[in-house]
Structure formats: C-alpha cells, structure tokens
Design a protein around this motif. Structure first.
Motif, PDB file in Angstrom:
ATOM      1  N   ASN A  81      16.669  34.508  15.821  1.00 42.17           N
ATOM      2  CA  ASN A  81      16.625  34.201  17.251  1.00 42.17           C
ATOM      3  C   ASN A  81      15.888  32.902  17.559  1.00 42.17           C
ATOM      4  O   ASN A  81      15.544  32.647  18.708  1.00 42.17           O
ATOM      5  CB  ASN A  81      16.022  35.344  18.061  1.00 42.17           C
ATOM      6  N   THR A  82      15.628  32.073  16.553  1.00 41.24           N
ATOM      7  CA  THR A  82      15.191  30.709  16.822  1.00 41.24           C
ATOM      8  C   THR A  82      16.433  29.844  16.997  1.00 41.24           C
ATOM      9  O   THR A  82      17.565  30.295  16.801  1.00 41.24           O
ATOM     10  CB  THR A  82      14.315  30.156  15.700  1.00 41.24           C
ATOM     11  N   LEU A  83      16.207  28.573  17.314  1.00 43.24           N
ATOM     12  CA  LEU A  83      17.320  27.698  17.694  1.00 43.24           C
ATOM     13  C   LEU A  83      17.282  26.420  16.877  1.00 43.24           C
ATOM     14  O   LEU A  83      16.214  25.889  16.561  1.00 43.24           O
ATOM     15  CB  LEU A  83      17.178  27.360  19.181  1.00 43.24           C
ATOM     16  N   LYS A  84      18.457  25.931  16.513  1.00 45.49           N
ATOM     17  CA  LYS A  84      18.542  24.578  15.975  1.00 45.49           C
ATOM     18  C   LYS A  84      19.436  23.755  16.896  1.00 45.49           C
ATOM     19  O   LYS A  84      20.400  24.277  17.469  1.00 45.49           O
ATOM     20  CB  LYS A  84      19.064  24.547  14.546  1.00 45.49           C
ATOM     21  N   ILE A  85      19.089  22.482  17.074  1.00 41.55           N
ATOM     22  CA  ILE A  85      19.895  21.601  17.899  1.00 41.55           C
ATOM     23  C   ILE A  85      20.288  20.383  17.083  1.00 41.55           C
ATOM     24  O   ILE A  85      19.589  19.981  16.144  1.00 41.55           O
ATOM     25  CB  ILE A  85      19.172  21.182  19.194  1.00 41.55           C
ATOM     26  N   TYR A  86      21.428  19.797  17.442  1.00 41.01           N
ATOM     27  CA  TYR A  86      21.985  18.667  16.718  1.00 41.01           C
ATOM     28  C   TYR A  86      21.891  17.423  17.596  1.00 41.01           C
ATOM     29  O   TYR A  86      22.334  17.420  18.747  1.00 41.01           O
ATOM     30  CB  TYR A  86      23.439  18.963  16.353  1.00 41.01           C
ATOM     31  N   LEU A  87      21.308  16.373  17.048  1.00 39.65           N
ATOM     32  CA  LEU A  87      21.094  15.135  17.788  1.00 39.65           C
ATOM     33  C   LEU A  87      21.897  14.003  17.161  1.00 39.65           C
ATOM     34  O   LEU A  87      22.206  14.022  15.973  1.00 39.65           O
ATOM     35  CB  LEU A  87      19.609  14.751  17.766  1.00 39.65           C
ATOM     36  N   LYS A  88      22.208  13.019  17.972  1.00 40.45           N
ATOM     37  CA  LYS A  88      22.764  11.783  17.449  1.00 40.45           C
ATOM     38  C   LYS A  88      22.237  10.640  18.301  1.00 40.45           C
ATOM     39  O   LYS A  88      21.722  10.840  19.398  1.00 40.45           O
ATOM     40  CB  LYS A  88      24.288  11.804  17.445  1.00 40.45           C
ATOM     41  N   GLY A  89      22.330   9.435  17.781  1.00 38.23           N
ATOM     42  CA  GLY A  89      21.808   8.297  18.525  1.00 38.23           C
ATOM     43  C   GLY A  89      22.139   6.987  17.858  1.00 38.23           C
ATOM     44  O   GLY A  89      22.794   6.932  16.809  1.00 38.23           O
ATOM     45  N   THR A  90      21.698   5.913  18.486  1.00 40.99           N
ATOM     46  CA  THR A  90      21.885   4.560  17.981  1.00 40.99           C
ATOM     47  C   THR A  90      20.514   3.921  17.817  1.00 40.99           C
ATOM     48  O   THR A  90      19.735   3.882  18.765  1.00 40.99           O
ATOM     49  CB  THR A  90      22.738   3.733  18.953  1.00 40.99           C
ATOM     50  N   PHE A  91      20.230   3.464  16.616  1.00 34.01           N
ATOM     51  CA  PHE A  91      18.950   2.824  16.319  1.00 34.01           C
ATOM     52  C   PHE A  91      19.216   1.360  15.974  1.00 34.01           C
ATOM     53  O   PHE A  91      19.951   1.064  15.044  1.00 34.01           O
ATOM     54  CB  PHE A  91      18.275   3.495  15.119  1.00 34.01           C
ATOM     55  N   LYS A  92      18.607   0.444  16.713  1.00 38.07           N
ATOM     56  CA  LYS A  92      18.780  -0.989  16.463  1.00 38.07           C
ATOM     57  C   LYS A  92      17.405  -1.634  16.363  1.00 38.07           C
ATOM     58  O   LYS A  92      16.617  -1.567  17.302  1.00 38.07           O
ATOM     59  CB  LYS A  92      19.584  -1.646  17.588  1.00 38.07           C
ATOM     60  N   GLN A 108      11.632  27.577  19.388  1.00 41.38           N
ATOM     61  CA  GLN A 108      11.472  28.835  20.107  1.00 41.38           C
ATOM     62  C   GLN A 108      12.469  28.909  21.264  1.00 41.38           C
ATOM     63  O   GLN A 108      12.768  27.901  21.910  1.00 41.38           O
ATOM     64  CB  GLN A 108      10.049  28.959  20.643  1.00 41.38           C
ATOM     65  N   LYS A 109      12.946  30.119  21.544  1.00 39.73           N
ATOM     66  CA  LYS A 109      13.791  30.332  22.721  1.00 39.73           C
ATOM     67  C   LYS A 109      12.930  30.285  23.978  1.00 39.73           C
ATOM     68  O   LYS A 109      11.721  30.438  23.932  1.00 39.73           O
ATOM     69  CB  LYS A 109      14.491  31.693  22.622  1.00 39.73           C
ATOM     70  N   ILE A 112      14.507  12.621  25.748  1.00 35.60           N
ATOM     71  CA  ILE A 112      15.367  13.617  26.374  1.00 35.60           C
ATOM     72  C   ILE A 112      14.596  14.929  26.484  1.00 35.60           C
ATOM     73  O   ILE A 112      13.672  15.185  25.707  1.00 35.60           O
ATOM     74  CB  ILE A 112      16.686  13.834  25.606  1.00 35.60           C
ATOM     75  N   LYS A 113      14.954  15.751  27.460  1.00 29.60           N
ATOM     76  CA  LYS A 113      14.316  17.048  27.668  1.00 29.60           C
ATOM     77  C   LYS A 113      15.370  18.135  27.516  1.00 29.60           C
ATOM     78  O   LYS A 113      16.437  18.063  28.116  1.00 29.60           O
ATOM     79  CB  LYS A 113      13.680  17.112  29.061  1.00 29.60           C
ATOM     80  N   ILE A 114      15.063  19.139  26.701  1.00 28.21           N
ATOM     81  CA  ILE A 114      15.999  20.218  26.439  1.00 28.21           C
ATOM     82  C   ILE A 114      15.303  21.548  26.669  1.00 28.21           C
ATOM     83  O   ILE A 114      14.190  21.768  26.192  1.00 28.21           O
ATOM     84  CB  ILE A 114      16.541  20.137  24.995  1.00 28.21           C
ATOM     85  N   ASN A 115      15.955  22.431  27.417  1.00 27.54           N
ATOM     86  CA  ASN A 115      15.435  23.769  27.641  1.00 27.54           C
ATOM     87  C   ASN A 115      16.233  24.750  26.794  1.00 27.54           C
ATOM     88  O   ASN A 115      17.467  24.766  26.846  1.00 27.54           O
ATOM     89  CB  ASN A 115      15.528  24.139  29.126  1.00 27.54           C
ATOM     90  N   THR A 116      15.550  25.567  26.012  1.00 29.13           N
ATOM     91  CA  THR A 116      16.230  26.458  25.077  1.00 29.13           C
ATOM     92  C   THR A 116      16.467  27.858  25.651  1.00 29.13           C
ATOM     93  O   THR A 116      16.609  28.817  24.899  1.00 29.13           O
ATOM     94  CB  THR A 116      15.436  26.565  23.764  1.00 29.13           C
ATOM     95  N   SER A 117      16.499  27.973  26.959  1.00 26.82           N
ATOM     96  CA  SER A 117      16.867  29.254  27.588  1.00 26.82           C
ATOM     97  C   SER A 117      18.387  29.384  27.550  1.00 26.82           C
ATOM     98  O   SER A 117      19.081  29.030  28.498  1.00 26.82           O
ATOM     99  CB  SER A 117      16.351  29.305  29.030  1.00 26.82           C
TER     100      SER A 117
END
Length: 250
Positions: free
Chosen positions: A50-61, A107-108, A131-136
């Motif tokens: 019941n934990t969470l994983k999130i996937y990110l992507k971006g551009t680094f210059k 954590q959820k 960025i802000k992410i809510n895991t609810s």
C-alpha cells in the motif's frame, strides 16, 4: 552544504507544457509528471504493501557557466524546496532531453514536493522547477489484472495438485495476495483458497505455482485464479477455469 537556487518558470495549461527557450550558456531543469493534467493525476503504481511509486520525466540542460556536473537526480520531501539529505533522492536516467526516474515507497494520503537537481563538482546544487503531488489515490476504478490457469499441471499425485497461474497483464496496483481458488463443484460453491507462499513484494507478469495438498484421490477439482487487494476486494482476473483430477491412491 552550500545551496544555489536557480529557478526557471514552468507554465502548465492542463496537459500542455510550455517551456522557455534557453541557449547553450543557460541552465534549466524541467520536471514533468507523466500524463500530467492536474496535481492528482500522474503515472503511478500502488505497491503490494500500500505504498506508492511514481514515474517522473524531465529535461535537464546544463550550460557552460556551471562547474562540472557530477550527478543528476530528483529530490523529494514533505515540505517545499527539498534538499538532498542522503535518503531522499533518486537517479535521473537517460539522455538529457528525456530524463526519467522512479520515486518509490511513498506514503499514501501525503503531499510530496519534488524537483530535479544537478550536483556540481564543488558540492553545490543547481535546482529546477518544483512539482507537488498528493498521494491520496483510489485506484479501484483504474487498476486491472488479467490472469489464467494454465491447462497443464506442473505436478500431481493422489493427494495433491500443483497448478500454474499466469498473470498476463497488470495495471496501476499490485494485489497483496495471489493464489488459487478451487472446489469439487464447478460453480465454486464451498471453495477453498490456496495462496502462493513464495510471493514477497509486488506481483508482476509471471507464472505462479503452489502445491495444493490433502485432496481426495480420483477426484476432479476446478481451479480459477484468485487475487486480493489492500482494500479487501477480490478478483478472479477474468474467466479462466481449469479442471484436474487427482491420481488413484496406491
């Protein structure tokens, strides 16, 4: 630890992301949650615990005005403007124009702040947008799993059967349990559950087996998949059913 802040503007218009142009002498880090269209909609996977994983992507210059870059990554925390503290960073992998990373075991029901960074050779940091992410998250409407009982047994004798269960696809959430439901009745009345005891961690596309013993000789048993999620809901992952008959007793 010395900290340098260089913030660049990031503009969100639903799922459209507008970036400012930069020359080779400028520096920019843009973090983009995959499938972003609001603060609670991003590419995620709920783990078996019941934990969470999130996937990110971006551009680094990184331009020529930075010292040598020794590390690229993502840093996260429960308050704004997180800084690396030894256990809150993940590696940024891939080419500069398509950097990816996975933040795991979150954590959820929690708000996290995430930003990209360069670590420089002089032990200072260059940070990008936050960025802000809510895991609810309630995945009950989006998760799915497809399973089937393979038509051939791995093993059987007069008192036991070892069926094989294949997970064909899984989306958004791992069940916490997987195994077999079986019964002498084709409608699975008075059925029993045999869980795969070797599973530790997330359930993926794989073959699962379990020796189901204390069965009756020369008896036909019906099997179908069984999976249970953290919220208590149970699924058979489709309509796959197979029947097998135990051997004669010696």
């Amino acid at each position: 630890m010395k900290i340098k802040h260089f913030l660049k503007p990031l503009f969100f218009l639903f799922i459209s992301i507008i970036l400012t142009n930069c020359s080779s002498e400028e520096n920019e880090i843009e973090i983009i949650p995959t499938s972003f269209n609001n603060s609670n909609n991003f590419n995620y996977f709920i783990n078996h615990n019941n934990t969470l994983k999130i996937y990110l992507k971006g551009t680094f210059k990184d331009g020529n005005d930075l010292a040598d870059v020794t590390d690229r990554g993502f840093v996260y925390g429960k308050s704004s403007n997180p800084i690396p503290n030894g256990n809150n960073t993940v590696v940024a992998a891939g080419p500069a124009d398509n950097i990816t990373g996975i933040v795991d075991n979150l954590q959820k029901e929690t708000t996290y702040y995430i930003r990209g960074y360069f670590k420089l050779s002089d032990n200072t940091y260059f940070y990008g947008n936050e960025i802000k992410i809510n895991t609810s998250i309630d995945a009950s409407e989006t998760r799915s799993i497809s399973m089937k009982i393979k038509p051939k047994l791995f093993f059987k004798n007069s008192e036991g059967i070892t069926p094989e269960l294949e997970v064909i696809s899984i989306e958004k959430e791992s069940p916490k349990e997987i195994g077999f439901e079986y019964s002498v009745n084709e409608d699975f009345s008075n059925s029993s559950i045999a869980l795969d005891t070797d599973v530790s961690g997330n359930i993926f596309k794989n073959i699962y087996t379990e020796f189901i013993e204390e069965l009756t000789p020369e008896t036909t048993y019906y099997f179908r998949p069984y999976a249970k999620y953290n919220d208590g809901s149970v699924t058979n992952g489709g309509t796959s059913v197979a029947s097998f008959t135990t051997n004669k007793a010696f």
